[in-house]
Every structure is written in C-alpha cells, then in structure tokens.
Design a protein around this motif. Sequence first.
Motif, PDB file in Angstrom:
ATOM      1  N   LEU A 164     -57.421   1.101 -40.146  1.00  0.00           N
ATOM      2  CA  LEU A 164     -58.267  -0.068 -40.386  1.00  0.00           C
ATOM      3  C   LEU A 164     -57.391  -1.216 -40.855  1.00  0.00           C
ATOM      4  CD1 LEU A 164     -61.236   1.599 -42.315  1.00  0.00           C
ATOM      5  CD2 LEU A 164     -60.964   1.297 -39.850  1.00  0.00           C
ATOM      6  N   VAL A 165     -57.419  -2.321 -40.133  1.00  0.00           N
ATOM      7  CA  VAL A 165     -56.614  -3.477 -40.505  1.00  0.00           C
ATOM      8  C   VAL A 165     -57.540  -4.682 -40.629  1.00  0.00           C
ATOM      9  CG1 VAL A 165     -54.514  -2.618 -39.412  1.00  0.00           C
ATOM     10  CG2 VAL A 165     -56.110  -4.007 -38.081  1.00  0.00           C
ATOM     11  N   GLY A 166     -57.106  -5.618 -41.439  1.00  0.00           N
ATOM     12  CA  GLY A 166     -57.908  -6.823 -41.626  1.00  0.00           C
ATOM     13  C   GLY A 166     -57.524  -7.536 -42.905  1.00  0.00           C
ATOM     14  N   TYR A 167     -58.137  -8.682 -43.128  1.00  0.00           N
ATOM     15  CA  TYR A 167     -57.871  -9.480 -44.320  1.00  0.00           C
ATOM     16  C   TYR A 167     -58.307  -8.722 -45.578  1.00  0.00           C
ATOM     17  CZ  TYR A 167     -56.263 -14.132 -42.929  1.00  0.00           C
ATOM     18  OH  TYR A 167     -55.509 -15.199 -42.518  1.00  0.00           O
ATOM     19  N   PRO A 168     -57.726  -9.076 -46.725  1.00  0.00           N
ATOM     20  CA  PRO A 168     -58.230  -8.522 -47.988  1.00  0.00           C
ATOM     21  C   PRO A 168     -59.720  -8.843 -48.156  1.00  0.00           C
ATOM     22  CG  PRO A 168     -56.123  -9.624 -48.335  1.00  0.00           C
ATOM     23  CD  PRO A 168     -56.541  -9.941 -46.928  1.00  0.00           C
ATOM     24  N   VAL A 243     -61.260  -4.890 -38.826  1.00  0.00           N
ATOM     25  CA  VAL A 243     -62.459  -5.076 -39.644  1.00  0.00           C
ATOM     26  C   VAL A 243     -62.550  -6.561 -39.986  1.00  0.00           C
ATOM     27  CG1 VAL A 243     -63.686  -4.408 -41.741  1.00  0.00           C
ATOM     28  CG2 VAL A 243     -62.222  -2.743 -40.562  1.00  0.00           C
ATOM     29  N   LEU A 244     -63.591  -7.234 -39.454  1.00  0.00           N
ATOM     30  CA  LEU A 244     -63.753  -8.677 -39.645  1.00  0.00           C
ATOM     31  C   LEU A 244     -64.928  -8.949 -40.575  1.00  0.00           C
ATOM     32  CD1 LEU A 244     -63.245  -9.927 -35.965  1.00  0.00           C
ATOM     33  CD2 LEU A 244     -61.523  -9.576 -37.754  1.00  0.00           C
ATOM     34  N   ASP A 245     -64.697  -9.834 -41.504  1.00  0.00           N
ATOM     35  CA  ASP A 245     -65.712 -10.211 -42.491  1.00  0.00           C
ATOM     36  C   ASP A 245     -66.566 -11.339 -41.903  1.00  0.00           C
ATOM     37  OD1 ASP A 245     -67.225 -10.857 -44.657  1.00  0.00           O
ATOM     38  OD2 ASP A 245     -65.549 -11.351 -45.982  1.00  0.00           O
ATOM     39  N   THR A 246     -67.840 -11.040 -41.600  1.00  0.00           N
ATOM     40  CA  THR A 246     -68.730 -12.070 -41.045  1.00  0.00           C
ATOM     41  C   THR A 246     -69.491 -12.830 -42.124  1.00  0.00           C
ATOM     42  OG1 THR A 246     -70.542 -10.485 -40.795  1.00  0.00           O
ATOM     43  CG2 THR A 246     -69.038 -10.768 -38.919  1.00  0.00           C
ATOM     44  N   ALA A 247     -69.200 -12.532 -43.384  1.00  0.00           N
ATOM     45  CA  ALA A 247     -69.885 -13.226 -44.488  1.00  0.00           C
ATOM     46  C   ALA A 247     -68.876 -13.853 -45.437  1.00  0.00           C
ATOM     47  CB  ALA A 247     -70.795 -12.261 -45.236  1.00  0.00           C
ATOM     48  N   ARG A 253     -61.726 -20.271 -42.989  1.00  0.00           N
ATOM     49  CA  ARG A 253     -61.556 -19.020 -42.254  1.00  0.00           C
ATOM     50  C   ARG A 253     -62.785 -18.718 -41.421  1.00  0.00           C
ATOM     51  NH1 ARG A 253     -60.822 -14.344 -46.182  1.00  0.00           N
ATOM     52  NH2 ARG A 253     -61.263 -13.246 -44.224  1.00  0.00           N
ATOM     53  N   ASP A 254     -62.573 -17.995 -40.319  1.00  0.00           N
ATOM     54  CA  ASP A 254     -63.660 -17.459 -39.520  1.00  0.00           C
ATOM     55  C   ASP A 254     -63.169 -16.162 -38.898  1.00  0.00           C
ATOM     56  OD1 ASP A 254     -62.955 -17.926 -36.427  1.00  0.00           O
ATOM     57  OD2 ASP A 254     -62.250 -19.672 -37.589  1.00  0.00           O
ATOM     58  N   PRO A 255     -64.059 -15.250 -38.502  1.00  0.00           N
ATOM     59  CA  PRO A 255     -63.632 -13.923 -38.017  1.00  0.00           C
ATOM     60  C   PRO A 255     -62.677 -13.971 -36.834  1.00  0.00           C
ATOM     61  CG  PRO A 255     -65.964 -13.923 -38.511  1.00  0.00           C
ATOM     62  CD  PRO A 255     -65.513 -15.347 -38.633  1.00  0.00           C
ATOM     63  N   VAL A 256     -62.893 -14.870 -35.890  1.00  0.00           N
ATOM     64  CA  VAL A 256     -62.017 -14.922 -34.714  1.00  0.00           C
ATOM     65  C   VAL A 256     -60.604 -15.342 -35.113  1.00  0.00           C
ATOM     66  CG1 VAL A 256     -61.642 -15.981 -32.457  1.00  0.00           C
ATOM     67  CG2 VAL A 256     -63.967 -15.407 -33.197  1.00  0.00           C
ATOM     68  N   SER A 257     -60.497 -16.322 -35.972  1.00  0.00           N
ATOM     69  CA  SER A 257     -59.166 -16.742 -36.447  1.00  0.00           C
ATOM     70  C   SER A 257     -58.488 -15.625 -37.211  1.00  0.00           C
ATOM     71  CB  SER A 257     -59.296 -17.985 -37.323  1.00  0.00           C
ATOM     72  OG  SER A 257     -59.844 -19.060 -36.594  1.00  0.00           O
ATOM     73  N   ASP A 258     -59.261 -14.894 -38.023  1.00  0.00           N
ATOM     74  CA  ASP A 258     -58.688 -13.751 -38.750  1.00  0.00           C
ATOM     75  C   ASP A 258     -58.117 -12.726 -37.775  1.00  0.00           C
ATOM     76  OD1 ASP A 258     -59.512 -15.003 -41.018  1.00  0.00           O
ATOM     77  OD2 ASP A 258     -61.127 -13.595 -41.510  1.00  0.00           O
ATOM     78  N   LEU A 259     -58.860 -12.472 -36.708  1.00  0.00           N
ATOM     79  CA  LEU A 259     -58.389 -11.510 -35.709  1.00  0.00           C
ATOM     80  C   LEU A 259     -57.094 -11.980 -35.069  1.00  0.00           C
ATOM     81  CD1 LEU A 259     -58.801  -9.037 -33.849  1.00  0.00           C
ATOM     82  CD2 LEU A 259     -60.180 -10.501 -32.374  1.00  0.00           C
ATOM     83  N   ASP A 291     -75.987 -13.677 -38.305  1.00  0.00           N
ATOM     84  CA  ASP A 291     -75.987 -14.846 -37.424  1.00  0.00           C
ATOM     85  C   ASP A 291     -74.591 -15.106 -36.857  1.00  0.00           C
ATOM     86  OD1 ASP A 291     -78.650 -15.125 -37.988  1.00  0.00           O
ATOM     87  OD2 ASP A 291     -78.355 -16.667 -39.532  1.00  0.00           O
ATOM     88  N   LEU A 292     -73.559 -15.002 -37.737  1.00  0.00           N
ATOM     89  CA  LEU A 292     -72.191 -15.244 -37.270  1.00  0.00           C
ATOM     90  C   LEU A 292     -71.755 -14.161 -36.294  1.00  0.00           C
ATOM     91  CD1 LEU A 292     -69.690 -16.997 -37.421  1.00  0.00           C
ATOM     92  CD2 LEU A 292     -68.951 -15.713 -39.450  1.00  0.00           C
TER      93      LEU A 292
END
Length: 479
Positions: A164-168, A243-247, A253-259, A291-292
């Motif tokens: 599992l990878v993603g932002y803190p 793992v993208l944070d949609t909230a 930041r936004d999930p696509v940019s995080d990815l 929604d996001l």
Amino acid sequence: MTTFVDRVELHAAAGNGGHGCASVHREKFKPLGGPDGGNGGRGGDVTLVVDQDITTLLDYHHSPHRKATNGQPGAGDNRSGKDGQDLILPVPDGTVVLDKDGNVLADLVGQGTTFVAGQGGRGGLGNAALASARRKAPGFALLGEPGESRDIVLELKTVADVALVGYPSAGKSSLISVLSAAKPKIADYPFTTLVPNLGVVTAGGTVYTIADVPGLIPGASQGKGLGLEFLRHVERCSVLVHVLDTATLESDRDPVSDLDIIEEELKQYGGLDDRPRIVVLNKIDIPDGQDLADMIRPELEERGYRVFEVSAVAHIGLKELSFALAGVIAEARAAKPVEEATRIVIRPKAVDDAGFTVTLEEEDGIYRVRGEKPERWVRQTDFNNDEAVGYLADRLNRLGVEDELMKAGARAGDGVAIGAEDNAVVFDWEPTMAAGAEMLGRRGEDHRLEAPRPAAQRRRDREAEHDEVQREFDDFNPF
C-alpha cells in the motif's frame, strides 16, 4: 524507543582454529615412542538463518559485534582440540546481505535459508599428523588459522504480496487494519506510521500478505520524509495499491496529483515498472469524498487503472477489494517459474592455473606472491621454529613458487612478500633456499627411531668395523 530496525551494520568474527601440538610419546621402557601431538580444533562459523518469527534487525542494532568461539589447541597422546561452537544468528525473511561496497552477497528468502557470514579458521595439524616415512619425528606443529572477520550490512526488504503506497494520512494503516488482523497505530496527523506494517489476508482459497509503506511525499526517492528509508520494502511485492485520500482538507492537493507524484517517486526509485497497479479511493463515507471519487474515477479508468471505492471506517467495498487483490496475486504466483531444487555450481579451475601468482611491484621492487595455498601455509607457520620454516620452504618449492620467481626475474637479495599488503610476510629471497633445505637432509628424521637391525647384521657390522680398525693400525705400524 526504537522498536523496528531494517538496516544495520554487523561485525561478524568467526572463531580461530586451535594450534596443533608438538609432542613425543613417553612411556616406561619407551623413551622415544614417536610423535603423538594432536590437531587443533576448528573455529566456529558465524551463520545467518532466516527465522519467520523474527521481524526486525533490532537485536543487531544494539549488539552489532558478534563472534563465534575459538577451537581448542591439540594435546599430547593424540588428543585433538575441541571444535569451536558455531554462532547462529536469526534474521527476518527477506534479509539482504551486502558488503561494505554495497555488493549483494546473499538474498535470504524462505524459512531456514542460511548464509555463512564468517568461516571458522582451520585447526593446525599436530606433529603426529605431519609424520611420514621421510619425516618420522617432526619437532613442530602447524598453527591454527585465524577465523574470517568481515563487516557486512543487513537490509530488510519486507516479503509481502501487496504494498500500500500513498501520501501520509491517506488511510493505509486503517485499510490494513480492517483487511487483516494487524493493529498499526492510527491517528489524524501525518507520519503516524513510522515503520512498515504487515498483515495476512484470507480471500476465498487465497492467503496473501499486505504491507503499508509509510512516509511517501514528493522527493522521497531523494531522501525526503521517510520514503527513501522504506521504499525498499515494496521491491518484493506482486502488486502496488495506490491509496488516495478523497476527503483531503489541503487545498493544494487532489487525488490525481497525489497519484502522479507517488508514481514519479516510484519511477525515480526504479525497478517497479512491471508491477500491476490498483487504485483505491478511500474515505467515500464522507459526502465530499464520495463526490470527488465520482469525479475522478472516469479519468483513472481511462489511464488503465482498476479503481475501487472503499471506506476503511465504514467497511464499504472491502470484500470486493480483497477478492480482486487475491485474483491478481494468484495470477502473479502462477506466472512465476517453478522453483528448482538447489543446485551445486561447480566452477573447475583452468588447466594452467598454478594456484598462485607472482607479480613485481615496481614502486617497492618487491615480488608479491598471492594465492590461497601460499598465504594459508604462511599463516600456519611458527616462524620461531627453524624446522617449521624449513617445512614451509619445502612446501613452497614443491608448489613451484621458486621456479615462478626465477621466471619473473627475481635475483638473490630481492624482497619477496607472501600475502596482502596489510598482512604479508616479507623476506630477502635466496635462490638456493629450497635446494639448501634439501641439503640439510630429511627434516624431522631421528635415527633413534629407526627399526632395530637383526642380530646377524649387527655382528657383521662389528666385524667390518674391527677389520677396518686393524687395517688402519697395520698401515700406521712400520714394524
């Protein structure tokens, strides 16, 4: 207090071999019973062994110096010394062993896999083992060899099927806690997870392991945050899960940019391009999160990603995600080649390999001899014993060192070094050294140990001596 360590420097020292014994058997009415010195014991090895119950290298972080026991010296009456006890060091599954220069020495995967980090020294031969028909009473024994000492680096690369990878604070720890029985630390601030967490998941008939990798931020592959320290833990995985944070509450930041940012860091780290990717949109239990997720899902699917919408808190979409991961892992396992039985690789030496080399060092004008046998023989020689030094000279001559020195242009008085620069024996070479040694007669020979002559032979010898004396007397006496 540190509880997880995945990289340590270990100083492993194997045991020294015991010295051989030079002894002569003594018994009533047998003043010279022959040599009976025993051999020295072998030094203990330092061996790394994979243990599934070990998950960290913490013990070696606190105690980095490890040494096996030495072999015991031999004794008279043909008593050999006791071997040193091997030192067994348990390490986690997935431990990589490297030398100081970063070269991989071993990759330890699988319960019970072993690697000898330090070879114990050989025990020295006693004079009983050195005796032969030509050398009936050696007055020397061989020294035990020092054990191998080296500094190695242990790196732990977690053996997991899913990473599992993603932002803190994207929800990786929460996700692994509901998919498995793992209980990681969970809080609402960044860098809550300071160590990789590992959990076991069962989905139908497939059992797989899942790990979260903490601290990935922009620049992680260059050492920012905790990413560089823990990116190695994704190298063995079969599938990467973003793992993208949609909230997220951060406006920049936004999930696509995080990815995109995490993918760039994985690309910079290298070696992960062939791993399948799955995207998890987490925290859809929050209205804005749902929604996001609905907005960005089409874009992600256009890029070719499989997308799952989940909520670790509300337990939404977890079953579908778990079985999807099980399917990908089953395919990856089926695609792997069948493991073959352990093979012994034999690399024969070249026909013209003499086992040593002789090179001239122009700066010092010294001829250096390098080779396993000459260097081992030097370590085994007691240079305080002239007979032992002569035995070394005979061995080197039989090996062909004398001839190679002559071919290399060495002359009387030139310096010759046997061994590496930091631990060599240096002497002034004399071309007649080996020949002179032969002129000394048979080393270790004691005529008192010769078999007794028959009585008839002794009588004939006495008569011959008497006749010789009588002839000398007659020649001297003119009357």
